[in-house]
Design a protein around this motif. Structure first.
Motif, PDB file in Angstrom:
ATOM      1  N   UNK A   1     -11.284  25.600 -23.991  1.00  0.00           N
ATOM      2  CA  UNK A   1     -12.382  25.995 -24.861  1.00  0.00           C
ATOM      3  C   UNK A   1     -13.764  25.775 -24.298  1.00  0.00           C
ATOM      4  N   UNK A   2     -13.883  25.488 -23.013  1.00  0.00           N
ATOM      5  CA  UNK A   2     -15.188  25.273 -22.390  1.00  0.00           C
ATOM      6  C   UNK A   2     -16.011  26.561 -22.395  1.00  0.00           C
ATOM      7  N   UNK A   3     -17.313  26.441 -22.612  1.00  0.00           N
ATOM      8  CA  UNK A   3     -18.221  27.570 -22.471  1.00  0.00           C
ATOM      9  C   UNK A   3     -18.484  27.792 -20.990  1.00  0.00           C
ATOM     10  N   UNK A   4     -18.134  28.962 -20.486  1.00  0.00           N
ATOM     11  CA  UNK A   4     -18.326  29.299 -19.076  1.00  0.00           C
ATOM     12  C   UNK A   4     -19.578  30.150 -18.930  1.00  0.00           C
ATOM     13  N   UNK A   5     -20.417  29.784 -17.992  1.00  0.00           N
ATOM     14  CA  UNK A   5     -21.620  30.564 -17.703  1.00  0.00           C
ATOM     15  C   UNK A   5     -21.652  30.866 -16.213  1.00  0.00           C
ATOM     16  N   UNK A   6     -21.660  32.148 -15.848  1.00  0.00           N
ATOM     17  CA  UNK A   6     -21.769  32.515 -14.432  1.00  0.00           C
ATOM     18  C   UNK A   6     -23.201  32.932 -14.134  1.00  0.00           C
TER      19      UNK A   6
ATOM     20  N   UNK B 121     -32.076  34.960 -12.914  1.00  0.00           N
ATOM     21  CA  UNK B 121     -31.622  35.199 -14.284  1.00  0.00           C
ATOM     22  C   UNK B 121     -30.797  34.020 -14.786  1.00  0.00           C
ATOM     23  N   UNK B 122     -30.331  33.183 -13.856  1.00  0.00           N
ATOM     24  CA  UNK B 122     -29.612  31.982 -14.257  1.00  0.00           C
ATOM     25  C   UNK B 122     -30.459  31.052 -15.111  1.00  0.00           C
ATOM     26  N   UNK B 123     -31.788  31.111 -14.956  1.00  0.00           N
ATOM     27  CA  UNK B 123     -32.663  30.312 -15.818  1.00  0.00           C
ATOM     28  C   UNK B 123     -32.558  30.808 -17.253  1.00  0.00           C
ATOM     29  N   UNK B 124     -32.576  32.124 -17.430  1.00  0.00           N
ATOM     30  CA  UNK B 124     -32.434  32.686 -18.781  1.00  0.00           C
ATOM     31  C   UNK B 124     -31.096  32.311 -19.392  1.00  0.00           C
ATOM     32  N   UNK B 125     -30.034  32.363 -18.570  1.00  0.00           N
ATOM     33  CA  UNK B 125     -28.718  31.991 -19.074  1.00  0.00           C
ATOM     34  C   UNK B 125     -28.661  30.532 -19.497  1.00  0.00           C
ATOM     35  N   UNK B 126     -29.257  29.649 -18.682  1.00  0.00           N
ATOM     36  CA  UNK B 126     -29.241  28.225 -19.014  1.00  0.00           C
ATOM     37  C   UNK B 126     -30.057  27.939 -20.279  1.00  0.00           C
ATOM     38  N   UNK B 127     -31.157  28.679 -20.482  1.00  0.00           N
ATOM     39  CA  UNK B 127     -31.937  28.514 -21.703  1.00  0.00           C
ATOM     40  C   UNK B 127     -31.149  28.992 -22.920  1.00  0.00           C
ATOM     41  N   UNK B 128     -30.361  30.052 -22.732  1.00  0.00           N
ATOM     42  CA  UNK B 128     -29.523  30.531 -23.843  1.00  0.00           C
ATOM     43  C   UNK B 128     -28.446  29.493 -24.180  1.00  0.00           C
ATOM     44  N   UNK B 129     -27.846  28.890 -23.160  1.00  0.00           N
ATOM     45  CA  UNK B 129     -26.872  27.826 -23.400  1.00  0.00           C
ATOM     46  C   UNK B 129     -27.534  26.669 -24.144  1.00  0.00           C
TER      47      UNK B 129
ATOM     48  N   UNK C 290     -24.187  37.569 -23.428  1.00  0.00           N
ATOM     49  CA  UNK C 290     -23.555  36.468 -24.161  1.00  0.00           C
ATOM     50  C   UNK C 290     -22.346  37.036 -24.889  1.00  0.00           C
ATOM     51  N   UNK C 291     -21.152  36.689 -24.413  1.00  0.00           N
ATOM     52  CA  UNK C 291     -19.917  37.224 -24.991  1.00  0.00           C
ATOM     53  C   UNK C 291     -19.043  36.076 -25.482  1.00  0.00           C
ATOM     54  N   UNK C 292     -19.595  35.323 -26.418  1.00  0.00           N
ATOM     55  CA  UNK C 292     -18.822  34.246 -27.022  1.00  0.00           C
ATOM     56  C   UNK C 292     -18.708  33.031 -26.117  1.00  0.00           C
ATOM     57  N   UNK C 293     -17.487  32.742 -25.662  1.00  0.00           N
ATOM     58  CA  UNK C 293     -17.295  31.552 -24.826  1.00  0.00           C
ATOM     59  C   UNK C 293     -17.520  31.826 -23.346  1.00  0.00           C
ATOM     60  N   UNK C 294     -18.021  33.023 -23.021  1.00  0.00           N
ATOM     61  CA  UNK C 294     -18.393  33.342 -21.645  1.00  0.00           C
ATOM     62  C   UNK C 294     -19.762  34.006 -21.651  1.00  0.00           C
ATOM     63  N   UNK C 295     -20.652  33.479 -20.851  1.00  0.00           N
ATOM     64  CA  UNK C 295     -21.987  34.035 -20.712  1.00  0.00           C
ATOM     65  C   UNK C 295     -22.207  34.335 -19.231  1.00  0.00           C
ATOM     66  N   UNK C 296     -22.575  35.568 -18.915  1.00  0.00           N
ATOM     67  CA  UNK C 296     -22.812  35.948 -17.521  1.00  0.00           C
ATOM     68  C   UNK C 296     -24.262  36.385 -17.363  1.00  0.00           C
ATOM     69  N   UNK C 297     -24.827  36.138 -16.174  1.00  0.00           N
ATOM     70  CA  UNK C 297     -26.214  36.523 -15.951  1.00  0.00           C
ATOM     71  C   UNK C 297     -26.308  37.490 -14.782  1.00  0.00           C
TER      72      UNK C 297
END
Length: 457
Positions: A156-161, A219-227, A207-214
């Motif tokens: 159930x971990x939130x994965x962010x690429x 753009x990884x900064x935007x993803x980390x701010x969303x997390x 942002x697709x639920x338990x997976x967020x891709x940038x």
């Protein structure tokens, strides 16, 4: 017909002669340019990371790197954003407990191995796993990472690429049937390689639920701010954006962006990688307390340009700790490699304030972050002075970083570098004409032909 064949073969021979030198010499330089981005250290040094207290009341976020390294900004930018909030336990993890090389030759000592993380968390999984782009995507060497990611996802971990870290998730089968994005340079190839994924363009993250891709790199900064929004709240995300100097934060949703595509001016990267034989070698001084984004700005901006090389050095050669506790190991001291350096770059606002490299006045140290601003701004403005506008704009587009607020004025194009393959082609043609003349002179047909004057007597 024989004449036509002979003429055709002659033309082909001259074409081959014109291309032989540029392709051969350019190919050697091209290969070296990409290999140097992850050149591993060879001294066997394996320092230990600094121990940090773990707060079980906070969610745990980890940035995973492979044994073969990772893209430096993909790794360090989300790390600093998450660490700046103070809301997370943040670590870097790798399959094995040994230094790994990030792009540009920056050696990171991971906080934990996979086994060490298991010992820290027990049966629990990290709340967030950030996946940067790995250099060995699709190779068997990524198997420890992809297997581990599948285990964390199942818990159930939130994965962010970040950037082409989505390719790592896709190769593990974790994006099948999902929406995802990636760097503009690779997303077209991912369409073909991973057709079960719905690849989205023109956005900084999906942002697709338990997976967020940038999308690409920053753009990884935007993803980390969303997390951060999701796990610590919008106010924590806003404060983190202000703290790292990210003026492009879009609360609650991904900011649309123009999807980059290849342009004619992008040919500059081919000339830089294949024919810029006199690349400047920049020593980059690592100093304790430096921000992770300040390090990323230097190693990624110069590295993505493919027009200069970087070498991590330290005041005494000992490992240093960044502002938020990461351990980095320099490869030498400035004095020991002074003869090999063209410039000494000193990143970091703290290093500039205390003039950390003034003892190396003979190397004319360049303090990049002496003025306030997002760390990448000063490096891009230095790059345009070192190279040219085309190279710098290519680099910014690769970073997926807006530059409208910057003054990027300089030489429009690397004309000297561009003339080199042309000169090699001319040299090859001259050599071909010379060989043709010798063949005609000494061939049996040429040797047996009597001069016209002699034949008339």
């Amino acid at each position: 017909m024989r004449t036509f064949v002979r003429v055709t073969l002659t033309v082909l021979a001259f074409v081959v002669a014109a291309l032989a030198l540029p392709l051969t010499l350019g190919g050697v330089t091209l290969s070296a340019s990409f290999e140097n981005r992850y050149t591993p250290r060879t001294d066997g040094l394996s320092p230990q990371p600094v121990h940090r207290a773990h707060d079980p009341a906070k969610p745990t976020a980890v940035v995973v790197v492979g044994n073969e390294g990772a893209v430096v900004s993909d790794t360090l930018a989300p790390y600093e954003v998450l660490a700046t909030t103070g809301a997370f336990n943040v670590y870097t993890v790798a399959p094995e407990a040994r230094p790994v090389t990030l792009t540009g030759g920056l050696d990171l000592v991971p906080d934990l191995s996979f086994a060490g993380l298991d010992r820290l968390l027990g049966s629990a999984a990290p709340d967030v796993v950030v996946v940067p782009a790995l250099p060995d995507l699709g190779e068997p060497s990524t198997r420890p990472v992809t297997d581990w990611l599948k285990q964390q996802s199942a818990k159930g971990t939130l994965l962010m690429s970040v950037c082409n870290g989505s390719g790592v998730l896709a190769s593990a089968g974790l994006l099948d049937g999902r929406h995802a994005t990636a760097h503009w340079f690779r997303i077209g190839g991912f369409d073909d390689e991973f057709p079960a994924v719905d690849w989205i363009r023109g956005t900084r993250y999906v942002d697709d639920g338990n997976i967020l891709t940038t999308a690409g790199i920053l753009s990884g900064i935007d993803g980390a701010l969303r997390v951060t929004e999701r796990l610590a709240g919008p106010e924590a995300a806003r404060k983190a954006a202000d703290a790292v100097g990210w003026a492009h934060y879009s609360p609650g949703a991904s900011k649309p962006m123009v999807q980059n595509t290849f342009e004619a001016a992008d040919a500059v990267v081919g000339f830089n990688t294949a024919f810029r034989w006199d690349k400047q070698n920049l020593g980059v001084l690592l100093t304790t307390g430096i921000r992770e984004l300040e390090l990323a700005a230097v190693f990624d901006t110069y590295g993505e340009s493919l027009a200069v090389t970087t070498l991590a050095v330290g005041l005494d050669g000992a490992p240093i700790q960044s502002r938020h506790g990461l351990t980095f190991a320099p490869r030498d001291t400035p004095g020991a490699v002074a003869d090999d350096l063209d410039r000494l770059i000193v990143p970091g606002a703290d290093a500039a304030a205390r003039r950390a490299a003034d003892q190396y006045a003979g190397l004319a140290p360049v303090y990049l972050h002496g003025e306030a601003g997002f760390p990448f701004d000063a490096v891009l403005e230095d790059l345009v002075r070192l190279t040219d506008t085309a190279t710098t704009r290519w680099t910014a587009r690769t970073l997926e970083y807006p530059t409208e607020h910057l003054t990027l004025s300089g030489s429009a194009w690397p004309w000297t570098v561009t003339l080199r393959p042309i000169g090699l082609a001319v040299l090859g043609l001259l050599a071909a004409f010379g060989v043709r003349g010798l063949v005609r002179r000494f061939s049996p047909a040429g040797a047996g032909r009597r001069p016209p004057a002699a034949e008339s007597r």
